[in-house]
Design a protein around this motif. Sequence first.
Motif, short mmCIF file in Angstrom:
data_model
loop_
_atom_site.label_atom_id
_atom_site.label_comp_id
_atom_site.label_asym_id
_atom_site.label_seq_id
_atom_site.Cartn_x
_atom_site.Cartn_y
_atom_site.Cartn_z
N LEU A 222 0.82 -1.22 0.00
CA LEU A 222 0.00 0.00 0.00
C LEU A 222 0.85 1.26 0.00
O LEU A 222 0.50 2.26 -0.62
CB LEU A 222 -0.93 0.00 1.22
CG LEU A 222 -2.04 -1.06 1.23
CD1 LEU A 222 -2.80 -1.01 2.55
CD2 LEU A 222 -3.00 -0.82 0.06
N GLU A 223 2.00 1.22 0.70
CA GLU A 223 2.81 2.42 0.84
C GLU A 223 3.82 2.60 -0.29
O GLU A 223 4.59 3.56 -0.29
CB GLU A 223 3.57 2.37 2.18
CG GLU A 223 4.58 1.23 2.30
CD GLU A 223 3.99 -0.07 2.80
OE1 GLU A 223 4.77 -0.96 3.20
OE2 GLU A 223 2.74 -0.20 2.79
N ASP A 224 3.82 1.71 -1.28
CA ASP A 224 4.84 1.76 -2.32
C ASP A 224 4.61 2.85 -3.36
O ASP A 224 5.53 3.53 -3.79
CB ASP A 224 4.94 0.40 -3.04
CG ASP A 224 5.66 -0.65 -2.21
OD1 ASP A 224 6.49 -0.27 -1.36
OD2 ASP A 224 5.39 -1.84 -2.41
N VAL A 225 3.38 2.99 -3.82
CA VAL A 225 3.10 3.84 -4.98
C VAL A 225 2.92 5.31 -4.60
O VAL A 225 3.31 6.20 -5.37
CB VAL A 225 1.84 3.32 -5.72
CG1 VAL A 225 1.48 4.25 -6.88
CG2 VAL A 225 2.09 1.92 -6.24
N GLU A 226 2.39 5.58 -3.42
CA GLU A 226 2.07 6.98 -3.05
C GLU A 226 3.27 7.91 -3.14
O GLU A 226 3.15 9.01 -3.69
CB GLU A 226 1.45 6.99 -1.66
CG GLU A 226 0.79 8.32 -1.28
CD GLU A 226 1.79 9.37 -0.83
OE1 GLU A 226 1.53 10.58 -1.06
OE2 GLU A 226 2.84 9.00 -0.27
#
Length: 218
Positions: free
Chosen positions: A168-172
């Motif tokens: 979840l925290e990879d793309v932001e």
Amino acid sequence: QAEQRWPGLKLPPDTPVLYEEVGGIVEPKKMIQAHVLRAWYHGAHVKTGEKCLGWEASTDGGVRVTTDYTTYITDKLVITGGAWIDQLVPELKGLCVPGRVTVAWFKPQKPDLYHHSRFPVWILHDAEQNVPFYGFPEFGKQAGVKLGKFSVGAELCDPDNQQREQQLEDVEPLQAALQRHMPHAVGELLQFSTCMFTMTPDKHFVIDTHPKHNQVGQ
């Protein structure tokens, strides 16, 4: 001046810009194939699909290399183990540390602005995250604008058990950096991937002979 030359770019005021006119993109797979074919042409024996299990210096000043296929005896050895280098050279354990970095390709809202004929390869520092990013314009068969987080501050990982699935925290962070500096490139996420950077304490490459065996390079 930079924004006038590349309308797809948006930079904070007074941002220093260095443009290297002869810079460009090299496709790694094609370059590796070219180097291997050139080496083969000059008499090299190319062995693929073998896992190196270990090596040891011999008493006569040579090297014995053991793979899961056979054993090789040679005068010299160059170890290019990448993220696995500390497994092959224990003396580098803790000095060459693999880190997980994220890469993504986004569908640009205005593709013409980010075609390789109109937009350069880049490395930029995102002040908000205090992290450098790098990327490519659209080129070749891979659709989309590529953006990746540079190695500084990369999440440490086990090269044999790296988390390759998107978290979840990879793309932001990638989207946020792209939105600030190339707003017209932010669109649908087309592809996500991870890779590994092997980091050293001073962030420089290790190119040297082995500390105990001069016939071994690393």
